[in-house]
Design a protein around this motif. Structure first.
Motif, PDB file in Angstrom:
ATOM      1  N   PRO A 357     -64.448  40.181 -22.677  1.00  0.00           N
ATOM      2  CA  PRO A 357     -65.192  39.203 -22.051  1.00  0.00           C
ATOM      3  C   PRO A 357     -66.079  38.275 -22.981  1.00  0.00           C
ATOM      4  O   PRO A 357     -66.028  38.400 -24.253  1.00  0.00           O
ATOM      5  CB  PRO A 357     -66.381  39.956 -21.314  1.00  0.00           C
ATOM      6  CG  PRO A 357     -66.031  41.669 -21.624  1.00  0.00           C
ATOM      7  CD  PRO A 357     -65.283  41.513 -22.855  1.00  0.00           C
ATOM      8  N   LEU A 358     -66.311  37.170 -22.369  1.00  0.00           N
ATOM      9  CA  LEU A 358     -67.161  35.953 -23.112  1.00  0.00           C
ATOM     10  C   LEU A 358     -68.072  36.349 -23.721  1.00  0.00           C
ATOM     11  O   LEU A 358     -68.191  36.183 -25.128  1.00  0.00           O
ATOM     12  CB  LEU A 358     -67.562  35.023 -22.244  1.00  0.00           C
ATOM     13  CG  LEU A 358     -68.144  33.639 -22.734  1.00  0.00           C
ATOM     14  CD1 LEU A 358     -67.311  32.949 -23.852  1.00  0.00           C
ATOM     15  CD2 LEU A 358     -68.627  32.663 -21.728  1.00  0.00           C
ATOM     16  N   GLU A 359     -69.278  37.170 -23.341  1.00  0.00           N
ATOM     17  CA  GLU A 359     -70.385  37.666 -24.146  1.00  0.00           C
ATOM     18  C   GLU A 359     -70.070  38.400 -25.410  1.00  0.00           C
ATOM     19  O   GLU A 359     -70.507  38.203 -26.448  1.00  0.00           O
ATOM     20  CB  GLU A 359     -71.252  38.338 -23.151  1.00  0.00           C
ATOM     21  CG  GLU A 359     -71.920  37.689 -22.050  1.00  0.00           C
ATOM     22  CD  GLU A 359     -70.831  37.507 -20.738  1.00  0.00           C
ATOM     23  OE1 GLU A 359     -69.835  38.086 -20.993  1.00  0.00           O
ATOM     24  OE2 GLU A 359     -70.974  36.629 -20.016  1.00  0.00           O
ATOM     25  N   GLY A 391     -63.037  28.798 -20.133  1.00  0.00           N
ATOM     26  CA  GLY A 391     -63.247  28.123 -18.798  1.00  0.00           C
ATOM     27  C   GLY A 391     -64.889  28.049 -18.554  1.00  0.00           C
ATOM     28  O   GLY A 391     -65.036  27.676 -17.284  1.00  0.00           O
ATOM     29  N   GLN A 392     -65.864  27.930 -19.460  1.00  0.00           N
ATOM     30  CA  GLN A 392     -67.045  27.845 -18.962  1.00  0.00           C
ATOM     31  C   GLN A 392     -67.543  26.539 -19.654  1.00  0.00           C
ATOM     32  O   GLN A 392     -68.628  26.307 -19.439  1.00  0.00           O
ATOM     33  CB  GLN A 392     -67.783  28.897 -19.588  1.00  0.00           C
ATOM     34  CG  GLN A 392     -67.330  30.290 -19.098  1.00  0.00           C
ATOM     35  CD  GLN A 392     -67.400  30.240 -17.655  1.00  0.00           C
ATOM     36  OE1 GLN A 392     -68.763  30.081 -17.104  1.00  0.00           O
ATOM     37  NE2 GLN A 392     -66.495  30.801 -17.162  1.00  0.00           N
ATOM     38  N   GLU A 393     -66.762  25.659 -20.090  1.00  0.00           N
ATOM     39  CA  GLU A 393     -67.268  24.024 -20.772  1.00  0.00           C
ATOM     40  C   GLU A 393     -66.226  23.320 -20.246  1.00  0.00           C
ATOM     41  O   GLU A 393     -65.152  23.798 -19.889  1.00  0.00           O
ATOM     42  CB  GLU A 393     -67.614  24.376 -22.147  1.00  0.00           C
ATOM     43  CG  GLU A 393     -68.456  25.314 -22.632  1.00  0.00           C
ATOM     44  CD  GLU A 393     -69.840  24.532 -22.344  1.00  0.00           C
ATOM     45  OE1 GLU A 393     -70.115  23.584 -21.648  1.00  0.00           O
ATOM     46  OE2 GLU A 393     -70.747  25.531 -22.317  1.00  0.00           O
ATOM     47  N   GLY A 394     -66.362  21.863 -20.391  1.00  0.00           N
ATOM     48  CA  GLY A 394     -65.431  20.905 -20.065  1.00  0.00           C
ATOM     49  C   GLY A 394     -64.976  21.005 -18.760  1.00  0.00           C
ATOM     50  O   GLY A 394     -65.607  20.978 -17.750  1.00  0.00           O
ATOM     51  N   ARG A 396     -63.595  23.289 -17.149  1.00  0.00           N
ATOM     52  CA  ARG A 396     -63.794  24.703 -16.752  1.00  0.00           C
ATOM     53  C   ARG A 396     -62.327  25.304 -16.210  1.00  0.00           C
ATOM     54  O   ARG A 396     -62.392  25.930 -15.085  1.00  0.00           O
ATOM     55  CB  ARG A 396     -64.651  24.691 -15.670  1.00  0.00           C
ATOM     56  CG  ARG A 396     -66.284  24.196 -16.283  1.00  0.00           C
ATOM     57  CD  ARG A 396     -67.194  24.745 -15.136  1.00  0.00           C
ATOM     58  NE  ARG A 396     -68.601  23.908 -15.677  1.00  0.00           N
ATOM     59  CZ  ARG A 396     -69.336  24.923 -16.254  1.00  0.00           C
ATOM     60  NH1 ARG A 396     -69.001  26.017 -16.391  1.00  0.00           N
ATOM     61  NH2 ARG A 396     -70.548  24.416 -16.760  1.00  0.00           N
ATOM     62  N   THR A 397     -61.106  25.055 -17.063  1.00  0.00           N
ATOM     63  CA  THR A 397     -60.059  25.400 -16.722  1.00  0.00           C
ATOM     64  C   THR A 397     -59.871  26.829 -17.369  1.00  0.00           C
ATOM     65  O   THR A 397     -60.446  27.264 -18.290  1.00  0.00           O
ATOM     66  CB  THR A 397     -59.021  24.496 -17.430  1.00  0.00           C
ATOM     67  OG1 THR A 397     -58.981  23.309 -16.805  1.00  0.00           O
ATOM     68  CG2 THR A 397     -57.359  24.998 -17.133  1.00  0.00           C
ATOM     69  N   ASP A 398     -59.324  27.569 -16.379  1.00  0.00           N
ATOM     70  CA  ASP A 398     -59.127  29.026 -16.980  1.00  0.00           C
ATOM     71  C   ASP A 398     -57.909  29.262 -17.915  1.00  0.00           C
ATOM     72  O   ASP A 398     -56.855  29.461 -17.331  1.00  0.00           O
ATOM     73  CB  ASP A 398     -58.841  30.056 -15.764  1.00  0.00           C
ATOM     74  CG  ASP A 398     -58.662  31.433 -16.018  1.00  0.00           C
ATOM     75  OD1 ASP A 398     -59.121  31.756 -17.268  1.00  0.00           O
ATOM     76  OD2 ASP A 398     -58.216  32.245 -15.305  1.00  0.00           O
ATOM     77  N   TRP A 399     -57.792  28.872 -19.134  1.00  0.00           N
ATOM     78  CA  TRP A 399     -56.837  28.786 -20.069  1.00  0.00           C
ATOM     79  C   TRP A 399     -56.234  30.267 -20.069  1.00  0.00           C
ATOM     80  O   TRP A 399     -57.014  31.140 -20.308  1.00  0.00           O
ATOM     81  CB  TRP A 399     -57.207  28.176 -21.457  1.00  0.00           C
ATOM     82  CG  TRP A 399     -57.998  26.810 -21.259  1.00  0.00           C
ATOM     83  CD1 TRP A 399     -59.281  26.522 -21.261  1.00  0.00           C
ATOM     84  CD2 TRP A 399     -57.151  25.699 -21.064  1.00  0.00           C
ATOM     85  NE1 TRP A 399     -59.446  25.188 -21.299  1.00  0.00           N
ATOM     86  CE2 TRP A 399     -58.451  24.524 -21.051  1.00  0.00           C
ATOM     87  CE3 TRP A 399     -55.801  25.218 -20.923  1.00  0.00           C
ATOM     88  CZ2 TRP A 399     -57.950  23.102 -20.885  1.00  0.00           C
ATOM     89  CZ3 TRP A 399     -55.623  23.740 -20.666  1.00  0.00           C
ATOM     90  CH2 TRP A 399     -56.628  22.962 -20.699  1.00  0.00           C
ATOM     91  N   THR A 400     -54.850  30.039 -20.239  1.00  0.00           N
ATOM     92  CA  THR A 400     -53.900  31.297 -20.713  1.00  0.00           C
ATOM     93  C   THR A 400     -53.990  31.399 -22.084  1.00  0.00           C
ATOM     94  O   THR A 400     -54.019  30.239 -22.729  1.00  0.00           O
ATOM     95  CB  THR A 400     -52.831  31.419 -19.784  1.00  0.00           C
ATOM     96  OG1 THR A 400     -52.204  30.280 -20.087  1.00  0.00           O
ATOM     97  CG2 THR A 400     -53.121  31.451 -18.506  1.00  0.00           C
TER      98      THR A 400
END
Length: 538
Positions: A357-359, A391-394, A396-400
């Protein structure tokens, strides 16, 4: 040809009657791809699907050749993949899909010499296997309809030239065909030729078997088209014509196909700029991405369900579940506390793909960077990029995660050899033989497999080298190919889970058996030595 949205009503396809092999199955509908696809409309979704379906076939051919499978096995696999991926509702629709998918890939692979060479090689192999699948009558029809100067000789001409043709086979050492040619025009019992043409029993058996199948078919070809065969004296020359047998004609027709396709790819390359301008908002991005797309059938293999924490990463690496590219970056990160931009991008997206996860990602990278980078500097220079990848900045694309093709093609500036200069990339491409041997030995890869991996890497077959390394490290075959780092991870974790479950099941069965023996009162007496063995095993 017009391209429409999926919701738009599809239009009728014009007839393709007269296509060579149209009377046979879809695999037999062969063409030199000189004609344009039939008029009509196609949705963007079908446009992409057609291209990926054909790409799956070409990738399967490439992998089969690299694994040194026999021609017969490859022929069977090509037909299986063709029937799976290229079939449509009718022969007419299947032929249309064949044409459209070929032209899409021709456009996608025209841009560079490497891409053109790859497509040329795989399409020529596909063409050869499809041509060999045709009946002889269909092959003759194909030559006529395509305007190729290969003309099958009649039975009368074959009978007249039988002795001369048999002499050519004898001179080239192909004794299995000597008597077959001499007897191929006869309808009575085969005879042996006397004198110099006497065959061994094995040679006679081969000749008899060939006669039972069908007579050897010869084609008249202008001699200037086959200089190599003429120079090697492998053909009969008469009246300016070279008499080429059915086995040799395969290379001729594939050569003609190669010449046509090579010229067409150069022409497409010239038109690429115009295409990208005209289709900048629709087709150009899709076509441009095709060479780097993953066509793996491993889409059904999911990364193990559940999140992983920052604290689990070390044990996953120790368990040898990471592919070599990610193992290298993890080691460099933990030892040097730094990754360059592209290396960080590659590694972050992989960790995201396997469930971090991001955190936890921010916590992990902040800890690893901390000896060299202050918390403030990390937040300013690195945290944004990590959040962006999630995907939490810019935008906000869910990059693979990056595919293996993208990793291989990424310019990283070397093999991560200099301290604090690791910029990612594929080690099978960037490492030399000694570096690969050292890296794989640390992962307890089998020595014999390491040699095979190095050979594949030298041949620029990097993904196949990765698959072989998986086999050498896990002791389990890897048949589906590695197209993304997470596929390696998923396969490794899945295998370890299965082995752990099997071991636990065996222990339970042993414990249950011992318990039953004790209940029956026939358990062997306990001895200090036995107790010591059990204790040491546990």
């Amino acid at each position: 040809m017009e391209f429409i949205n999926a919701s738009t009503r599809p239009t009728e396809v014009q007839s393709t009657a007269g296509t060579p092999g149209a009377a046979g199955n879809g695999f037999a509908q062969l063409t030199m791809y000189k004609e344009r696809p039939v008029d009509g409309e196609i949705s963007i979704e079908d446009f992409e699907k057609y291209a990926l379906d054909r790409l799956r076939i070409l990738k399967a051919i490439e992998e089969a050749k690299l694994r040194s499978k026999t021609e017969d096995v490859i022929q069977q696999e090509v037909r299986k993949h063709w029937e799976k991926h290229m079939q449509a509702g009718s022969k007419q629709a299947a032929h249309r899909k064949d044409l459209i998918s070929h032209y899409i890939l021709r456009l996608a692979y025209c841009r560079t010499a490497d891409l053109r060479n790859w497509l040329l090689q795989q399409e020529c192999l596909l063409f050869k296997y499809r041509f060999k699948h045709l009946y002889k009558s269909q092959q003759v029809e194909f030559f006529t309809s395509m305007g190729l100067p290969y003309h099958a000789i009649s039975d009368d001409e074959a009978a007249e030239l039988a002795e001369d043709l048999a002499a050519v086979f004898k001179a080239t050492g192909d004794y299995g065909k000597v008597n077959a040619v001499a007897n191929s025009h006869r309808t009575d019992t085969p005879r042996r030729l006397g004198g110099d043409y006497e065959l061994s029993d094995e040679g006679w058996k081969q000749a008899a078997a060939m006669q039972q199948r069908e007579r050897v078919l010869f084609y008249k070809v202008p001699f200037q088209l086959v200089p190599d065969l003429v120079g090697a004296r492998r053909v009969l020359l008469k009246g300016g014509q070279a008499y080429v047998d059915e086995d040799q004609v395969y290379s001729l027709v594939v050569g003609s196909f190669r010449t046509c396709l090579s010229a067409a790819l150069i022409e497409a390359a010239r038109a690429w700029g115009e295409f990208t301008v005209a289709e900048a908002d629709r087709l150009a991005p899709l076509v441009d991405s095709l060479p780097s797309r993953s066509v793996s059938n491993n889409g059904n293999r999911k990364v193990p369900v559940g999140e992983i924490s920052a604290g689990q990463i070390q044990s996953l690496v120790a368990g040898r579940h990471f592919p070599l590219c990610m193992t290298v970056m993890y080691e460099r990160l933990t030892n040097e506390h730094h990754l360059k931009h592209w290396g960080l991008q590659q590694f972050t997206l992989f960790m995201k793909a396997v469930g971090l996860p991001l955190e936890q990602a921010l916590m992990f990278f902040r800890q690893q960077f901390s000896p060299r980078t202050s918390g403030e500097k990390f937040n300013k220079e690195y945290a944004y990029n990590i959040r962006y990848n999630y995907g939490q900045e810019g935008k906000r694309t869910d990059w693979t995660e990056w595919s293996c093709v993208k990793i291989i093609n990424q310019e990283v500036g070397g093999a991560c050899s200099a301290p604090c200069e690791c910029n990612g990339g594929c080690p099978y491409k960037t490492y030399d033989a000694n570096q690969l041997r050292t890296a794989l030995s640390r992962l307890n890869c089998d020595d014999k497999v390491i040699r095979e991996v190095i050979d594949k890497a030298r041949g620029k077959h990097y993904q196949l080298a990765c698959g072989l390394a998986f086999e050498g490290i896990t002791g389990s075959p890897q048949e589906t190919g590695i197209n993304k780092p997470s596929e390696y991870y998923a396969a490794s974790v899945e295998l370890a889970t299965q082995r752990a479950a099997a071991a636990a099941n065996n222990q339970q069965q042993q414990a249950a058996g011992q318990q039953q023996q004790q209940q029956r009162g026939d358990a062997p007496p306990s001895t200090p030595l036995a107790a010591k063995a059990v204790t040491s095993t546990g």
